[in-house]
Design an enzyme around this catalytic site. Structure first.
Site, mmCIF file in Angstrom:
data_model
loop_
_atom_site.group_PDB
_atom_site.id
_atom_site.type_symbol
_atom_site.label_atom_id
_atom_site.label_comp_id
_atom_site.label_asym_id
_atom_site.label_seq_id
_atom_site.Cartn_x
_atom_site.Cartn_y
_atom_site.Cartn_z
ATOM 1 N N HIS A 113 0.809 -1.214 0.000
ATOM 2 C CA HIS A 113 0.000 0.000 0.000
ATOM 3 C C HIS A 113 0.843 1.266 0.000
ATOM 4 C CE1 HIS A 113 -3.293 2.629 1.829
ATOM 5 N NE2 HIS A 113 -3.875 2.101 0.779
ATOM 6 N N LYS A 115 3.294 4.454 -1.114
ATOM 7 C CA LYS A 115 3.406 5.377 -2.248
ATOM 8 C C LYS A 115 4.706 6.151 -2.070
ATOM 9 C CE LYS A 115 -1.254 4.806 -1.698
ATOM 10 N NZ LYS A 115 -1.924 4.253 -0.509
ATOM 11 N N ASP A 120 17.302 9.620 -8.229
ATOM 12 C CA ASP A 120 18.760 9.779 -8.110
ATOM 13 C C ASP A 120 19.261 9.667 -6.673
ATOM 14 O OD1 ASP A 120 19.103 10.039 -10.836
ATOM 15 O OD2 ASP A 120 18.970 12.216 -10.811
ATOM 16 N N HIS A 298 -8.971 11.266 1.482
ATOM 17 C CA HIS A 298 -8.054 10.132 1.319
ATOM 18 C C HIS A 298 -6.743 10.364 2.066
ATOM 19 C CE1 HIS A 298 -5.584 7.138 -1.038
ATOM 20 N NE2 HIS A 298 -6.705 6.458 -0.855
ATOM 21 N N LYS A 300 -3.724 10.913 4.929
ATOM 22 C CA LYS A 300 -3.197 10.190 6.078
ATOM 23 C C LYS A 300 -2.120 11.074 6.707
ATOM 24 C CE LYS A 300 -4.028 7.011 2.559
ATOM 25 N NZ LYS A 300 -5.421 6.805 2.754
ATOM 26 N N ASP A 305 1.117 19.158 18.759
ATOM 27 C CA ASP A 305 1.724 20.376 19.281
ATOM 28 C C ASP A 305 2.268 21.213 18.139
ATOM 29 O OD1 ASP A 305 0.923 19.714 21.813
ATOM 30 O OD2 ASP A 305 2.831 18.818 22.391
#
Length: 416
Positions: A113, A115, A120, A298, A300, A305
């Site tokens: 899952h 991404k 380089d 979508h 996450k 603080d």
């Protein structure tokens, strides 16, 4: 792979596909030696075709390109799409563990899952944005609200080492790819060799089904327990474990301003059903709940603080916390934290509906009380329940050009 902080990094928050895709494609277009991409979803739409174009162009000018996709998340790529990648020199890897008896994937809940992009060994991207047109506003009401970051600095060397370790681990037990994989080598840069363009401290934290089964959840809990002023969590699929809920409740009760931004217009109805079953437990402790209503959320991301933030692929639900392969970056930087808070505050003020304690109490009929009770105990016991599901040894297989004469993605997706 988790646990070490690196100083001297710089982060750029990228919101939605409008900011993310041009930046990633530009960086790939500037690549001199290497591009590594991991993604759960790659669709053959205008975004997927744009990624295809820049990867093919990079490979044709001599850049080493590795693209890893999840066979469950990216099931419908055409033979022409795959063949043109491979023929240009792109090394395409399909994560799809185990055989498919009767066309079914037994381990469909254990998915790659992540991404991640590394260019380089010097520029990195990590977040929740896949390569599909539904991350662009012009997709319509179902377009997703999401986040990623561009990274520079020593943390990129750690991410680079991580993606190469994934490739090595995935092919180590596959006899068909051992000879092909003899080129394995050390990461292009050690962290101390990269410039330090910023002041942010950063840590890569991952979740797998081996040595790092709870690392992401644990880092969330450490930050929540240390919170003194504010916690803001924007998470698409919110059904976390009992201990994380307990930590949020305790934070709110000791006076921390705890805010959750959750889906109000979900892409799957069960998402809201599961999260809303927890509203009563959270609201009674003083947690403030906001439902994002403009379109499906979508994201996450989270902040605590004025320094700690996280961006990545991991939701706060059983799939991400107990089953999927995930990766987040933790960031300690006041500037980044402040800007992320500004963007999330903008969402709460202009695009969210606050769910009040009075509303939760008003809606808490007998059915809702029973549903809440069941949900509460599910989150208490699901780590034990998911541990009973079969685990797999992650394997990848490279798609070879000569095989594509007889197979489209329908056969490629059967490769482990």
């Amino acid at each position: 792979m988790s646990g070490r902080w690196y100083d001297g990094n710089d982060f750029l928050l990228l919101e939605n596909g409008e900011e993310f895709y041009p930046r990633v494609f530009s960086r790939i277009g500037e690549a001199r030696k290497e591009v590594v991409v991991e993604t759960f979803i790659l669709f053959e739409d205008k975004v997927g075709l744009a990624l295809h174009e820049v990867l093919v162009a990079a490979a044709r000018r001599g850049v080493q390109v590795d693209l890893t996709i999840d066979g469950w998340g990216s099931p419908d790529l055409s033979e022409q799409f795959i063949a043109s990648l491979v023929e240009a020199g792109v090394r395409l890897h399909v994560f799809d563990p185990g055989p498919r008896p009767f066309g079914m994937r037994p381990n469909m809940l254990r998915r790659m899952h992540r991404k991640i992009v590394v260019v380089d060994g010097e520029i990195g991207f990590i977040g929740g944005i896949n390569y599909s047109a539904d991350h662009l506003a012009d997709y319509g009401p179902e377009a997703k609200q999401d986040y990623a970051v561009e990274m520079q600095g020593p943390i990129v060397a750690e991410v680079h080492r991580f993606v190469h370790a994934n490739l090595a681990a995935g092919t180590r037990h596959n006899p068909q790819t051992r000879r092909w994989w003899r080129w394995r080598r050390r990461a292009r840069h050690a962290p101390e060799e990269l410039p330090k363009p910023g002041s942010a401290r950063a840590m890569l934290v991952s979740r797998d089904n081996g040595a790092h089964t709870t690392d992401i959840e644990r880092q969330y809990r450490v930050a929540i327990r240390a919170a003194r002023e504010r916690i803001v969590i924007a998470n698409a699929y919110f059904f976390p474990g009992y201990r994380l809920i307990r930590d949020l409740r305790r934070a709110a009760r000791r006076g921390v301003d705890v805010r959750l931004i959750l889906q109000g217009t979900p892409d799957m109805a069960i998402v809201k059903v599961g999260a809303s079953a927890l509203y009563g437990h959270l609201a009674r402790a003083g947690v403030r709940i906001f439902e994002y209503c403009d379109r499906p959320l979508h994201g996450k991301v989270a902040l605590v603080d004025h320094e700690w933030s996280t961006v990545g692929s991991s939701n706060l639900d059983p799939l991400s916390l107990s089953l999927n392969l995930e990766a987040n970056v933790l960031i300690r930087d006041r500037g980044f934290n402040g800007y992320l808070h500004e963007r999330l505050d903008h969402l709460m003020r202009l695009s969210c509906r606050q769910v009040t304690f009075e509303q939760v109490e008003h809606e808490s009929g007998l059915l809702n009380v029973v549903r809440s009770y069941i949900a509460f105990h599910l989150v208490r016991w699901y780590p034990m329940l998911t541990s009973l599901l079969p685990r797999h040894r992650p394997r990848l297989e490279a798609a070879m050009a000569h095989e594509l004469a007889h197979a489209g993605m329908g056969h490629c997706k059967e490769r482990p």
